[in-house]
Scaffold this motif. Sequence first.
Motif, PDB file in Angstrom:
ATOM      1  N   LEU A 135      60.904  45.263   7.967  1.00 29.72           N
ATOM      2  CA  LEU A 135      60.707  44.935   9.378  1.00 29.72           C
ATOM      3  C   LEU A 135      61.082  46.102  10.282  1.00 29.72           C
ATOM      4  O   LEU A 135      60.816  46.087  11.476  1.00 29.72           O
ATOM      5  CB  LEU A 135      61.539  43.697   9.754  1.00 29.72           C
ATOM      6  CG  LEU A 135      61.156  42.400   9.031  1.00 29.72           C
ATOM      7  CD1 LEU A 135      62.060  41.260   9.459  1.00 29.72           C
ATOM      8  CD2 LEU A 135      59.706  42.033   9.290  1.00 29.72           C
ATOM      9  N   VAL A 144      59.997  43.053  17.019  1.00 30.13           N
ATOM     10  CA  VAL A 144      59.910  43.115  15.565  1.00 30.13           C
ATOM     11  C   VAL A 144      58.549  42.558  15.147  1.00 30.13           C
ATOM     12  O   VAL A 144      58.228  41.413  15.458  1.00 30.13           O
ATOM     13  CB  VAL A 144      61.033  42.296  14.899  1.00 30.13           C
ATOM     14  CG1 VAL A 144      60.876  42.319  13.389  1.00 30.13           C
ATOM     15  CG2 VAL A 144      62.401  42.839  15.306  1.00 30.13           C
ATOM     16  N   PHE A 149      56.138  41.142  12.374  1.00 28.48           N
ATOM     17  CA  PHE A 149      56.582  40.285  11.288  1.00 28.48           C
ATOM     18  C   PHE A 149      55.402  39.809  10.433  1.00 28.48           C
ATOM     19  O   PHE A 149      54.795  38.784  10.723  1.00 28.48           O
ATOM     20  CB  PHE A 149      57.324  39.085  11.913  1.00 28.48           C
ATOM     21  CG  PHE A 149      58.076  38.239  10.939  1.00 28.48           C
ATOM     22  CD1 PHE A 149      59.392  38.513  10.634  1.00 28.48           C
ATOM     23  CD2 PHE A 149      57.451  37.159  10.324  1.00 28.48           C
ATOM     24  CE1 PHE A 149      60.092  37.715   9.737  1.00 28.48           C
ATOM     25  CE2 PHE A 149      58.145  36.367   9.424  1.00 28.48           C
ATOM     26  CZ  PHE A 149      59.463  36.648   9.131  1.00 28.48           C
ATOM     27  N   LYS A 193      53.572  37.949   7.428  1.00 30.71           N
ATOM     28  CA  LYS A 193      53.953  36.749   6.671  1.00 30.71           C
ATOM     29  C   LYS A 193      52.806  36.339   5.748  1.00 30.71           C
ATOM     30  O   LYS A 193      51.688  36.138   6.178  1.00 30.71           O
ATOM     31  CB  LYS A 193      54.292  35.621   7.639  1.00 30.71           C
ATOM     32  CG  LYS A 193      54.816  34.362   6.981  1.00 30.71           C
ATOM     33  CD  LYS A 193      55.427  33.418   8.008  1.00 30.71           C
ATOM     34  CE  LYS A 193      54.424  32.903   9.003  1.00 30.71           C
ATOM     35  NZ  LYS A 193      53.353  32.086   8.412  1.00 30.71           N
ATOM     36  N   PRO A 214      57.177  25.565   3.760  1.00 26.86           N
ATOM     37  CA  PRO A 214      57.844  25.719   5.052  1.00 26.86           C
ATOM     38  C   PRO A 214      57.336  26.917   5.845  1.00 26.86           C
ATOM     39  O   PRO A 214      57.533  26.986   7.054  1.00 26.86           O
ATOM     40  CB  PRO A 214      59.316  25.904   4.683  1.00 26.86           C
ATOM     41  CG  PRO A 214      59.337  26.293   3.266  1.00 26.86           C
ATOM     42  CD  PRO A 214      58.073  25.839   2.632  1.00 26.86           C
ATOM     43  N   TYR A 215      56.679  27.868   5.150  1.00 34.07           N
ATOM     44  CA  TYR A 215      56.336  29.146   5.769  1.00 34.07           C
ATOM     45  C   TYR A 215      54.909  29.218   6.310  1.00 34.07           C
ATOM     46  O   TYR A 215      54.541  30.197   6.941  1.00 34.07           O
ATOM     47  CB  TYR A 215      56.541  30.275   4.753  1.00 34.07           C
ATOM     48  CG  TYR A 215      57.899  30.252   4.109  1.00 34.07           C
ATOM     49  CD1 TYR A 215      59.023  30.652   4.822  1.00 34.07           C
ATOM     50  CD2 TYR A 215      58.068  29.805   2.801  1.00 34.07           C
ATOM     51  CE1 TYR A 215      60.281  30.620   4.238  1.00 34.07           C
ATOM     52  CE2 TYR A 215      59.327  29.765   2.206  1.00 34.07           C
ATOM     53  CZ  TYR A 215      60.428  30.177   2.927  1.00 34.07           C
ATOM     54  OH  TYR A 215      61.660  30.138   2.347  1.00 34.07           O
ATOM     55  N   GLY A 274      69.914  45.516   2.262  1.00 34.01           N
ATOM     56  CA  GLY A 274      70.317  44.134   2.569  1.00 34.01           C
ATOM     57  C   GLY A 274      69.129  43.223   2.756  1.00 34.01           C
ATOM     58  O   GLY A 274      69.020  42.508   3.756  1.00 34.01           O
ATOM     59  N   MET A 279      66.622  40.171   2.719  1.00 35.61           N
ATOM     60  CA  MET A 279      67.026  38.778   2.978  1.00 35.61           C
ATOM     61  C   MET A 279      65.894  37.792   2.694  1.00 35.61           C
ATOM     62  O   MET A 279      64.723  38.152   2.655  1.00 35.61           O
ATOM     63  CB  MET A 279      67.473  38.664   4.434  1.00 35.61           C
ATOM     64  CG  MET A 279      66.423  39.135   5.410  1.00 35.61           C
ATOM     65  SD  MET A 279      67.088  39.405   7.058  1.00 35.61           S
ATOM     66  CE  MET A 279      65.574  39.839   7.925  1.00 35.61           C
ATOM     67  N   LEU A 321      63.825  34.291   3.822  1.00 38.86           N
ATOM     68  CA  LEU A 321      63.486  33.534   5.021  1.00 38.86           C
ATOM     69  C   LEU A 321      63.845  32.066   4.790  1.00 38.86           C
ATOM     70  O   LEU A 321      63.628  31.532   3.706  1.00 38.86           O
ATOM     71  CB  LEU A 321      61.991  33.651   5.334  1.00 38.86           C
ATOM     72  CG  LEU A 321      61.439  35.066   5.487  1.00 38.86           C
ATOM     73  CD1 LEU A 321      59.963  34.999   5.891  1.00 38.86           C
ATOM     74  CD2 LEU A 321      62.228  35.873   6.501  1.00 38.86           C
ATOM     75  N   MET A 322      64.380  31.428   5.822  1.00 37.56           N
ATOM     76  CA  MET A 322      64.781  30.010   5.767  1.00 37.56           C
ATOM     77  C   MET A 322      65.520  29.669   4.465  1.00 37.56           C
ATOM     78  O   MET A 322      65.104  28.768   3.729  1.00 37.56           O
ATOM     79  CB  MET A 322      63.553  29.097   5.893  1.00 37.56           C
ATOM     80  CG  MET A 322      63.040  28.949   7.310  1.00 37.56           C
ATOM     81  SD  MET A 322      61.877  27.576   7.425  1.00 37.56           S
ATOM     82  CE  MET A 322      60.457  28.395   8.116  1.00 37.56           C
ATOM     83  N   GLU A 352      68.062  28.000   4.042  1.00 33.02           N
ATOM     84  CA  GLU A 352      68.583  26.631   4.063  1.00 33.02           C
ATOM     85  C   GLU A 352      67.585  25.615   3.526  1.00 33.02           C
ATOM     86  O   GLU A 352      67.953  24.491   3.180  1.00 33.02           O
ATOM     87  CB  GLU A 352      69.035  26.247   5.476  1.00 33.02           C
ATOM     88  CG  GLU A 352      67.929  26.123   6.519  1.00 33.02           C
ATOM     89  CD  GLU A 352      67.620  27.433   7.246  1.00 33.02           C
ATOM     90  OE1 GLU A 352      67.547  28.472   6.565  1.00 33.02           O
ATOM     91  OE2 GLU A 352      67.431  27.398   8.468  1.00 33.02           O
ATOM     92  N   MET A 353      66.304  25.999   3.435  1.00 33.91           N
ATOM     93  CA  MET A 353      65.301  25.089   2.878  1.00 33.91           C
ATOM     94  C   MET A 353      65.427  24.976   1.357  1.00 33.91           C
ATOM     95  O   MET A 353      64.941  24.033   0.751  1.00 33.91           O
ATOM     96  CB  MET A 353      63.893  25.581   3.219  1.00 33.91           C
ATOM     97  CG  MET A 353      63.492  25.322   4.645  1.00 33.91           C
ATOM     98  SD  MET A 353      62.850  23.646   4.836  1.00 33.91           S
ATOM     99  CE  MET A 353      62.499  23.647   6.569  1.00 33.91           C
ATOM    100  N   GLY A 354      66.029  25.991   0.740  1.00 35.05           N
ATOM    101  CA  GLY A 354      66.278  25.932  -0.700  1.00 35.05           C
ATOM    102  C   GLY A 354      65.067  26.221  -1.570  1.00 35.05           C
ATOM    103  O   GLY A 354      65.029  25.821  -2.728  1.00 35.05           O
ATOM    104  N   TYR A 355      64.051  26.915  -1.048  1.00 38.55           N
ATOM    105  CA  TYR A 355      62.856  27.197  -1.851  1.00 38.55           C
ATOM    106  C   TYR A 355      63.022  28.462  -2.702  1.00 38.55           C
ATOM    107  O   TYR A 355      62.217  28.723  -3.569  1.00 38.55           O
ATOM    108  CB  TYR A 355      61.631  27.343  -0.941  1.00 38.55           C
ATOM    109  CG  TYR A 355      61.069  26.023  -0.460  1.00 38.55           C
ATOM    110  CD1 TYR A 355      61.860  25.099   0.203  1.00 38.55           C
ATOM    111  CD2 TYR A 355      59.738  25.698  -0.666  1.00 38.55           C
ATOM    112  CE1 TYR A 355      61.355  23.893   0.644  1.00 38.55           C
ATOM    113  CE2 TYR A 355      59.222  24.482  -0.225  1.00 38.55           C
ATOM    114  CZ  TYR A 355      60.029  23.594   0.429  1.00 38.55           C
ATOM    115  OH  TYR A 355      59.512  22.405   0.857  1.00 38.55           O
ATOM    116  N   PRO A 390      65.567  45.059  10.464  1.00 39.47           N
ATOM    117  CA  PRO A 390      65.457  46.312  11.229  1.00 39.47           C
ATOM    118  C   PRO A 390      66.798  47.045  11.197  1.00 39.47           C
ATOM    119  O   PRO A 390      67.856  46.406  11.244  1.00 39.47           O
ATOM    120  CB  PRO A 390      65.136  45.840  12.651  1.00 39.47           C
ATOM    121  CG  PRO A 390      64.720  44.419  12.537  1.00 39.47           C
ATOM    122  CD  PRO A 390      65.359  43.876  11.307  1.00 39.47           C
TER     123      PRO A 390
END
Lengths: 246, 314
Positions: A19, A77, A79, A81, A127-128, A193, A195, A197-198, A200-203, A212
């Motif tokens: 990003l 930014v 993005f 997807k 979810p995406y 680092g 990361m 995305l989401m 917390e959704m657990g996918y 960035p």
Amino acid sequence: MTSLPRYPSEKKLGLVIDLDTCVGCQACVVNCKEWNTGGYPAPLSDIDAYGAAPQGAWLNRVHAFEVEPKDGNPQIVHFPKSCLHCEDAACVTVCPTGASYKRQADGIVLVDEDRCMGCGLCAWACPYGAREMDPGVGVMKKCTLCIDRIYNEALSEEERQPACVRTCPTRARHFGDLADPDSDISKLVAARGGMDLMPEMGYRPTNKYLPPRARREGRTGEAPRALEPANPEGGFLAWLDRLLSD
Amino acid sequence: MHPALSVIAFTNLSGAGYGLLFLLSLGSLLQFSWGQDRLVLGIGIALALGLIALGLLASTQHLRRPERAWRAFSQWRSSWLSREGVLAVFTFLPAGLLFLTRPLLDSAGWFPLACALLAAVGAAATVFATAMIYASLKTVRQWYQPKVPLLYLLMGLATGGPFLALLLSFKVGGSGASYVAAGLVALTWLVKRGYWHDIDRASPAATLESATGLGRIGKVRLLEPPHTGENYLLTEMGYRVARRHAAKLRLIAQGLGLAAVVMLLIAASIGPGWGHFIFALPAASAALAAAAAERWLFFAEATHSVSLYYGKAA
């Protein structure tokens, strides 16, 4: 079977998207469409393409967001997807026909278009927003990680990359095996680092995003350097100013 | 989420059909007098299976490639939609056998009892599987709720119950059935109010900050969407109903589904005969209409996490 592979796949092929370097040029979006409308998921159709309300299936889209830090200037930014080829891919398990599947060998999530009945449940489960119904053919389309490029021995070695990665002019997209800690992209994820995305959704998405980089310091809230005064007092410049002003 | 007419018709008609089938099978299993009545059981099961068939037919209208619908029976090991299909078709077997053998066999025999038991279990399991299609989606916080399967089961009974009261218009058990149906309707809408209370307060499934991973820098907002026109994600999952309209629709659904249906059912309980019939008929119709409004809201009020990427709440 639309059950997920029982064991984690040996390879986890995926993308790492930077990003920091993406400039939002949309080249990956266009090259993805161009390759895939003739490749594995062909056709990737549009309706009313040249009319008043064009609409169509695309497998990769670039959003633009503005992030505003607590102190400091807002930044833009870009993005990109596309499908993140999740390990816990609910789009696969909800599929009633067996059209959706995740490959044991490399972890790529695919749709067998001859089995898809176009119910759209997999798109609800994602979810995406990685899956889009093809308006022309009535089956679900998604990123294939360009399986018809990455394993294609008719292409030269350097061409065996997803179309979006190959075309990116700023090298913001990287392709490789994320299960191998010694692969270039795994090292990149570790260094920068990377990361999820989401989370917390657990996918457990395979694709990673590189945040960035921090902006250079000393540029926030600092007044711009003053210019030479335009109306100087005395001296040659004052004489010139008077002369030109009259 | 887009409230597709085909899916609303499917879940409501089949829900009412399975609700009625469940109650008829239960009456047959418990050896109620009406549960052994050949005419009641014959017309009732035919009506229930008719509603179910109509609902299943409507569901195929939601498919872009309906000619491949038969493939949906294959993935019952992982998919609730597939399980729903398998259970729906399976339930036709005991229900059909109960319908066919009722005039021939002694109702207390093991075969009709076994059929009634399997039909009741099949009906409940099918409606539960339908609900789980929605209740298993983490992406839609208004659906990923423990009350959703309970509500689908109750709504089936609250729409099937008035149909049972209608069937028993000329029978002694009619008044009792009306009261039971009225009780089921009241209970259903009570739970529905609890569900609305829950979803109005539930925290979002994700935020734009977690969806982009940019939350560590600061507050995120959409600057420019990826496309200027519509796309499948927006038409299918971006649908939303205005909050004040939703509040009004909730009131209308309750007025029709709870107040009107309960009053009509209580009026119908005056006794067997045409008096019962003329109140039970609008009660059954109103229950179905209110359930359709309720199901429309179930979709229209639901928000999907993909909306975040388009700058909307999820």
